[in-house]
Design an enzyme around this catalytic site. Structure first.
Site, short mmCIF file in Angstrom:
data_model
loop_
_atom_site.label_atom_id
_atom_site.label_comp_id
_atom_site.label_asym_id
_atom_site.label_seq_id
_atom_site.Cartn_x
_atom_site.Cartn_y
_atom_site.Cartn_z
N HIS A 98 -4.12 8.39 7.05
CA HIS A 98 -3.31 7.39 7.76
C HIS A 98 -2.46 8.02 8.87
O HIS A 98 -1.80 7.28 9.62
CB HIS A 98 -2.39 6.65 6.79
CG HIS A 98 -3.11 5.77 5.82
ND1 HIS A 98 -4.04 4.84 6.22
CD2 HIS A 98 -3.07 5.70 4.46
CE1 HIS A 98 -4.54 4.22 5.15
NE2 HIS A 98 -3.96 4.72 4.08
N ASP A 221 -9.22 5.53 -5.10
CA ASP A 221 -8.49 4.28 -5.28
C ASP A 221 -9.40 3.06 -5.17
O ASP A 221 -8.95 1.92 -5.25
CB ASP A 221 -7.32 4.16 -4.30
CG ASP A 221 -7.70 4.48 -2.87
OD1 ASP A 221 -8.90 4.75 -2.61
OD2 ASP A 221 -6.82 4.49 -2.01
#
Length: 273
Positions: A98, A221
């Site tokens: 990110h 995830d």
């Protein structure tokens, strides 16, 4: 190598700010000023918002050191691939995908896989395949106008999933980089069969690109029960993913991204490899 993909002023901000924070204290961005370089905020918690994309990625006394160590680990793994290893795994925290050219967020400070791609790119074409539940906005931002690095991401649709502002299907790159960024946003409920169909689509694009190296930003995830995701992949699905990637026969650098359900994280990683 860090400043080959991140702006110098951003890197200097992280280094300086973390050094000045007292032990056991935190700086959380909470104001996001207009990014005007001639009017930089003075107070560090406000300045943090100048470089950050969210309110839940703190700066601490040791954040810069940890992020720098993650970069070092990733580059060490990249060198192993250059030296002939077929696969190397950078098991790092904090993650990186990110982190954009001049911003941090999503628990990420430096973009580990983008820095490795910049390094490996001096030896041949690189493809980055992001398999985290969340969009890899960092490498998209960094390589969006370049054709020497292919960026591909399978992720939860930004209509409901972080980071919300990027990862849309029509984001394909700009200028020289047009056609070298591929996003496959998927719905909130995804099982193994649906996921493998999407993965097969992206692997065709990777093969067409003819990379010398493949960087896999692996996020566990996507697993069933992960607190940051909504999909339901199991250990069997991660093994199937590993087999599909292994079938490409490419030198592969695997860089850890998300994955937060500790009960199954190790099992899923083992099945993947």
């Amino acid at each position: 190598m860090i400043t080959s993909v991140h702006d110098v002023d951003f890197v200097n901000f992280l280094r300086r700010t973390c050094r000045e924070i007292e032990e056991n204290r935190y700086v959380y961005p909470y104001v996001f000023p207009v990014r005007n370089k001639t009017r930089l905020p003075k107070e560090r918690s406000i300045l943090a918002g100048y470089y950050c994309i969210d309110t839940f990625t703190p700066l601490t006394r040791h954040a810069y050191t940890a992020a720098r160590s993650a970069v070092d680990c990733t580059l060490s793994a990249a060198r192993e691939v250059l030296n002939g290893r077929r696969i190397a795994y950078a098991l790092v925290r904090p993650p990186g995908h990110h982190a954009e050219r001049r911003s941090f967020g999503g628990f990420c400070y430096f973009n580990n896989n983008a820095i490795a791609a910049q390094y490996l790119g001096t030896f041949g074409r690189v493809a980055i395949l992001d398999l985290d539940y969340h969009h890899g906005n960092g490498q998209q931002d960094i390589f969006y106008r370049r054709s020497d690095v292919l960026t591909v991401s399978i992720h939860g649709d930004p209509g409901f999933a972080y980071p919300y502002f990027s990862g849309f299907k029509d984001e394909r790159g700009e200028g020289e980089g047009e056609g070298f960024n591929l996003n496959l946003p998927l719905p909130e409920e995804v099982d193994g069969e649906r996921y493998r169909k999407a993965l097969s689509t992206t692997l065709k694009r990777v093969v067409d690109f003819k990379p010398v190296f493949l960087i896999v930003s692996i996020g566990f995830d996507t697993a069933k029960g992960d607190p940051t995701g909504t999909w339901s992949l199991t250990g069997r699905d991660f093994e199937a993913t590993g087999r599909l990637l292994g079938g490409l026969g490419l030198p592969m650098l695997v860089v850890q991204e998300g994955g937060y359900r500790s009960r199954t994280l190790g099992v899923n990683a083992r099945r993947f490899f």
